[in-house]
Design a protein around this motif. Structure first.
Motif, PDB file in Angstrom:
ATOM      1  N   VAL A   1       0.862  -1.180   0.000  1.00 54.40           N
ATOM      2  CA  VAL A   1       0.000   0.000   0.000  1.00 54.40           C
ATOM      3  C   VAL A   1       0.898   1.230   0.000  1.00 54.40           C
ATOM      4  O   VAL A   1       1.732   1.402   0.889  1.00 54.40           O
ATOM      5  CB  VAL A   1      -0.938   0.014   1.235  1.00 54.40           C
ATOM      6  CG1 VAL A   1      -1.770   1.286   1.260  1.00 54.40           C
ATOM      7  CG2 VAL A   1      -1.820  -1.214   1.242  1.00 54.40           C
ATOM      8  N   TYR A   2       0.735   2.084  -1.020  1.00 57.82           N
ATOM      9  CA  TYR A   2       1.528   3.304  -1.103  1.00 57.82           C
ATOM     10  C   TYR A   2       1.158   4.252   0.031  1.00 57.82           C
ATOM     11  O   TYR A   2      -0.015   4.426   0.332  1.00 57.82           O
ATOM     12  CB  TYR A   2       1.292   4.028  -2.427  1.00 57.82           C
ATOM     13  CG  TYR A   2       1.772   3.284  -3.644  1.00 57.82           C
ATOM     14  CD1 TYR A   2       3.102   2.921  -3.789  1.00 57.82           C
ATOM     15  CD2 TYR A   2       0.891   2.953  -4.666  1.00 57.82           C
ATOM     16  CE1 TYR A   2       3.546   2.243  -4.909  1.00 57.82           C
ATOM     17  CE2 TYR A   2       1.323   2.275  -5.798  1.00 57.82           C
ATOM     18  CZ  TYR A   2       2.650   1.930  -5.912  1.00 57.82           C
ATOM     19  OH  TYR A   2       3.081   1.262  -7.027  1.00 57.82           O
ATOM     20  N   THR A   3       2.166   4.864   0.611  1.00 57.42           N
ATOM     21  CA  THR A   3       1.912   5.919   1.586  1.00 57.42           C
ATOM     22  C   THR A   3       1.396   7.137   0.819  1.00 57.42           C
ATOM     23  O   THR A   3       1.511   7.213  -0.404  1.00 57.42           O
ATOM     24  CB  THR A   3       3.202   6.314   2.335  1.00 57.42           C
ATOM     25  OG1 THR A   3       4.117   6.895   1.399  1.00 57.42           O
ATOM     26  CG2 THR A   3       3.836   5.123   3.043  1.00 57.42           C
ATOM     27  N   LEU A   4       0.855   8.113   1.534  1.00 55.40           N
ATOM     28  CA  LEU A   4       0.385   9.324   0.875  1.00 55.40           C
ATOM     29  C   LEU A   4       1.545  10.067   0.207  1.00 55.40           C
ATOM     30  O   LEU A   4       1.382  10.638  -0.872  1.00 55.40           O
ATOM     31  CB  LEU A   4      -0.355  10.221   1.862  1.00 55.40           C
ATOM     32  CG  LEU A   4      -1.646   9.626   2.438  1.00 55.40           C
ATOM     33  CD1 LEU A   4      -2.260  10.567   3.456  1.00 55.40           C
ATOM     34  CD2 LEU A   4      -2.640   9.281   1.343  1.00 55.40           C
ATOM     35  N   LYS A   5       2.723  10.023   0.814  1.00 52.58           N
ATOM     36  CA  LYS A   5       3.902  10.642   0.203  1.00 52.58           C
ATOM     37  C   LYS A   5       4.272   9.934  -1.091  1.00 52.58           C
ATOM     38  O   LYS A   5       4.608  10.578  -2.083  1.00 52.58           O
ATOM     39  CB  LYS A   5       5.091  10.624   1.165  1.00 52.58           C
ATOM     40  CG  LYS A   5       5.015  11.642   2.262  1.00 52.58           C
ATOM     41  CD  LYS A   5       6.270  11.617   3.112  1.00 52.58           C
ATOM     42  CE  LYS A   5       6.165  12.631   4.225  1.00 52.58           C
ATOM     43  NZ  LYS A   5       7.383  12.668   5.044  1.00 52.58           N
ATOM     44  N   GLU A   6       4.210   8.604  -1.080  1.00 51.32           N
ATOM     45  CA  GLU A   6       4.513   7.842  -2.297  1.00 51.32           C
ATOM     46  C   GLU A   6       3.492   8.142  -3.393  1.00 51.32           C
ATOM     47  O   GLU A   6       3.858   8.282  -4.565  1.00 51.32           O
ATOM     48  CB  GLU A   6       4.545   6.337  -2.006  1.00 51.32           C
ATOM     49  CG  GLU A   6       5.738   5.912  -1.185  1.00 51.32           C
ATOM     50  CD  GLU A   6       5.651   4.479  -0.716  1.00 51.32           C
ATOM     51  OE1 GLU A   6       6.718   3.835  -0.618  1.00 51.32           O
ATOM     52  OE2 GLU A   6       4.536   3.979  -0.440  1.00 51.32           O
ATOM     53  N   LEU A   7       2.226   8.242  -3.027  1.00 53.51           N
ATOM     54  CA  LEU A   7       1.197   8.581  -4.014  1.00 53.51           C
ATOM     55  C   LEU A   7       1.463   9.951  -4.620  1.00 53.51           C
ATOM     56  O   LEU A   7       1.359  10.133  -5.837  1.00 53.51           O
ATOM     57  CB  LEU A   7      -0.197   8.560  -3.371  1.00 53.51           C
ATOM     58  CG  LEU A   7      -0.809   7.202  -3.099  1.00 53.51           C
ATOM     59  CD1 LEU A   7      -2.096   7.354  -2.300  1.00 53.51           C
ATOM     60  CD2 LEU A   7      -1.067   6.454  -4.387  1.00 53.51           C
ATOM     61  N   ALA A   8       1.812  10.920  -3.790  1.00 56.61           N
ATOM     62  CA  ALA A   8       2.097  12.272  -4.278  1.00 56.61           C
ATOM     63  C   ALA A   8       3.296  12.258  -5.222  1.00 56.61           C
ATOM     64  O   ALA A   8       3.272  12.911  -6.276  1.00 56.61           O
ATOM     65  CB  ALA A   8       2.349  13.219  -3.106  1.00 56.61           C
TER      66      ALA A   8
ATOM     67  N   ARG B   1       4.351   9.711  -7.038  1.00 53.23           N
ATOM     68  CA  ARG B   1       3.959   9.029  -8.275  1.00 53.23           C
ATOM     69  C   ARG B   1       3.130   9.960  -9.168  1.00 53.23           C
ATOM     70  O   ARG B   1       3.303   9.978 -10.379  1.00 53.23           O
ATOM     71  CB  ARG B   1       3.161   7.766  -7.954  1.00 53.23           C
ATOM     72  CG  ARG B   1       4.002   6.666  -7.317  1.00 53.23           C
ATOM     73  CD  ARG B   1       3.161   5.481  -6.886  1.00 53.23           C
ATOM     74  NE  ARG B   1       2.333   4.936  -7.944  1.00 53.23           N
ATOM     75  CZ  ARG B   1       2.755   4.107  -8.896  1.00 53.23           C
ATOM     76  NH1 ARG B   1       4.017   3.716  -8.919  1.00 53.23           N
ATOM     77  NH2 ARG B   1       1.919   3.652  -9.816  1.00 53.23           N
ATOM     78  N   GLU B   2       2.262  10.736  -8.562  1.00 49.45           N
ATOM     79  CA  GLU B   2       1.441  11.674  -9.336  1.00 49.45           C
ATOM     80  C   GLU B   2       2.293  12.788  -9.925  1.00 49.45           C
ATOM     81  O   GLU B   2       2.075  13.188 -11.068  1.00 49.45           O
ATOM     82  CB  GLU B   2       0.337  12.243  -8.458  1.00 49.45           C
ATOM     83  CG  GLU B   2      -0.720  11.210  -8.126  1.00 49.45           C
ATOM     84  CD  GLU B   2      -1.635  11.625  -7.007  1.00 49.45           C
ATOM     85  OE1 GLU B   2      -1.430  12.695  -6.401  1.00 49.45           O
ATOM     86  OE2 GLU B   2      -2.580  10.863  -6.735  1.00 49.45           O
ATOM     87  N   LYS B   3       3.259  13.249  -9.161  1.00 54.05           N
ATOM     88  CA  LYS B   3       4.153  14.291  -9.653  1.00 54.05           C
ATOM     89  C   LYS B   3       4.974  13.759 -10.815  1.00 54.05           C
ATOM     90  O   LYS B   3       5.136  14.437 -11.831  1.00 54.05           O
ATOM     91  CB  LYS B   3       5.069  14.770  -8.533  1.00 54.05           C
ATOM     92  CG  LYS B   3       5.976  15.920  -8.902  1.00 54.05           C
ATOM     93  CD  LYS B   3       6.806  16.381  -7.720  1.00 54.05           C
ATOM     94  CE  LYS B   3       7.700  17.521  -8.137  1.00 54.05           C
ATOM     95  NZ  LYS B   3       8.528  17.989  -7.035  1.00 54.05           N
ATOM     96  N   PHE B   4       5.451  12.522 -10.696  1.00 56.21           N
ATOM     97  CA  PHE B   4       6.263  11.905 -11.752  1.00 56.21           C
ATOM     98  C   PHE B   4       5.430  11.735 -13.024  1.00 56.21           C
ATOM     99  O   PHE B   4       5.887  12.027 -14.122  1.00 56.21           O
ATOM    100  CB  PHE B   4       6.792  10.547 -11.275  1.00 56.21           C
ATOM    101  CG  PHE B   4       7.585   9.831 -12.336  1.00 56.21           C
ATOM    102  CD1 PHE B   4       8.870  10.251 -12.667  1.00 56.21           C
ATOM    103  CD2 PHE B   4       7.052   8.742 -12.998  1.00 56.21           C
ATOM    104  CE1 PHE B   4       9.599   9.590 -13.645  1.00 56.21           C
ATOM    105  CE2 PHE B   4       7.771   8.071 -13.970  1.00 56.21           C
ATOM    106  CZ  PHE B   4       9.040   8.505 -14.294  1.00 56.21           C
ATOM    107  N   LYS B   5       4.183  11.298 -12.894  1.00 53.71           N
ATOM    108  CA  LYS B   5       3.328  11.106 -14.061  1.00 53.71           C
ATOM    109  C   LYS B   5       2.965  12.430 -14.714  1.00 53.71           C
ATOM    110  O   LYS B   5       2.752  12.495 -15.912  1.00 53.71           O
ATOM    111  CB  LYS B   5       2.039  10.374 -13.669  1.00 53.71           C
ATOM    112  CG  LYS B   5       2.249   8.904 -13.449  1.00 53.71           C
ATOM    113  CD  LYS B   5       0.945   8.207 -13.191  1.00 53.71           C
ATOM    114  CE  LYS B   5       1.179   6.722 -13.024  1.00 53.71           C
ATOM    115  NZ  LYS B   5      -0.064   5.985 -12.868  1.00 53.71           N
ATOM    116  N   GLY B   6       2.922  13.503 -13.924  1.00 49.12           N
ATOM    117  CA  GLY B   6       2.579  14.825 -14.439  1.00 49.12           C
ATOM    118  C   GLY B   6       3.729  15.495 -15.164  1.00 49.12           C
ATOM    119  O   GLY B   6       3.554  16.460 -15.878  1.00 49.12           O
ATOM    120  N   SER B   7       4.958  14.992 -14.989  1.00 51.23           N
ATOM    121  CA  SER B   7       6.127  15.614 -15.607  1.00 51.23           C
ATOM    122  C   SER B   7       6.220  15.299 -17.073  1.00 51.23           C
ATOM    123  O   SER B   7       5.825  14.325 -17.565  1.00 51.23           O
ATOM    124  CB  SER B   7       7.415  15.121 -14.929  1.00 51.23           C
ATOM    125  OG  SER B   7       7.352  15.314 -13.550  1.00 51.23           O
TER     126      SER B   7
END
Length: 66
Positions: free
Chosen positions: A51-58, A60-66
């Motif tokens: 289960v991804y932590t909230l920091k890990e989710l953030a 991953r979302e930042k990486f996908k947005g780049s």
């Protein structure tokens, strides 16, 4: 507690029908909020079940947005 559940029902479908409080107990406040806005449960875990932590989710979302 829940009564019979059809065998074809997956956990995500089952969880959608339950109370906000139950969703929060299972997923945590932030994940439950995101789940109710349409995010799929599979987004919160990797293929091994981690289960991804909230920091890990953030991250991953930042990486996908780049």
């Amino acid at each position: 507690m829940f009564g019979p559940v059809p065998a074809a029902t997956n956990f995500e479908e089952f969880l959608k029908k339950l109370s906000i409080e139950f969703q929060q107990d299972v997923l945590g406040l932030e994940r439950a909020k995101r789940f109710r806005t349409g995010e799929r449960l599979e987004k919160f875990v990797d293929q091994s079940g981690h289960v991804y932590t909230l920091k890990e989710l953030a991250r991953r979302e930042k990486f996908k947005g780049s």
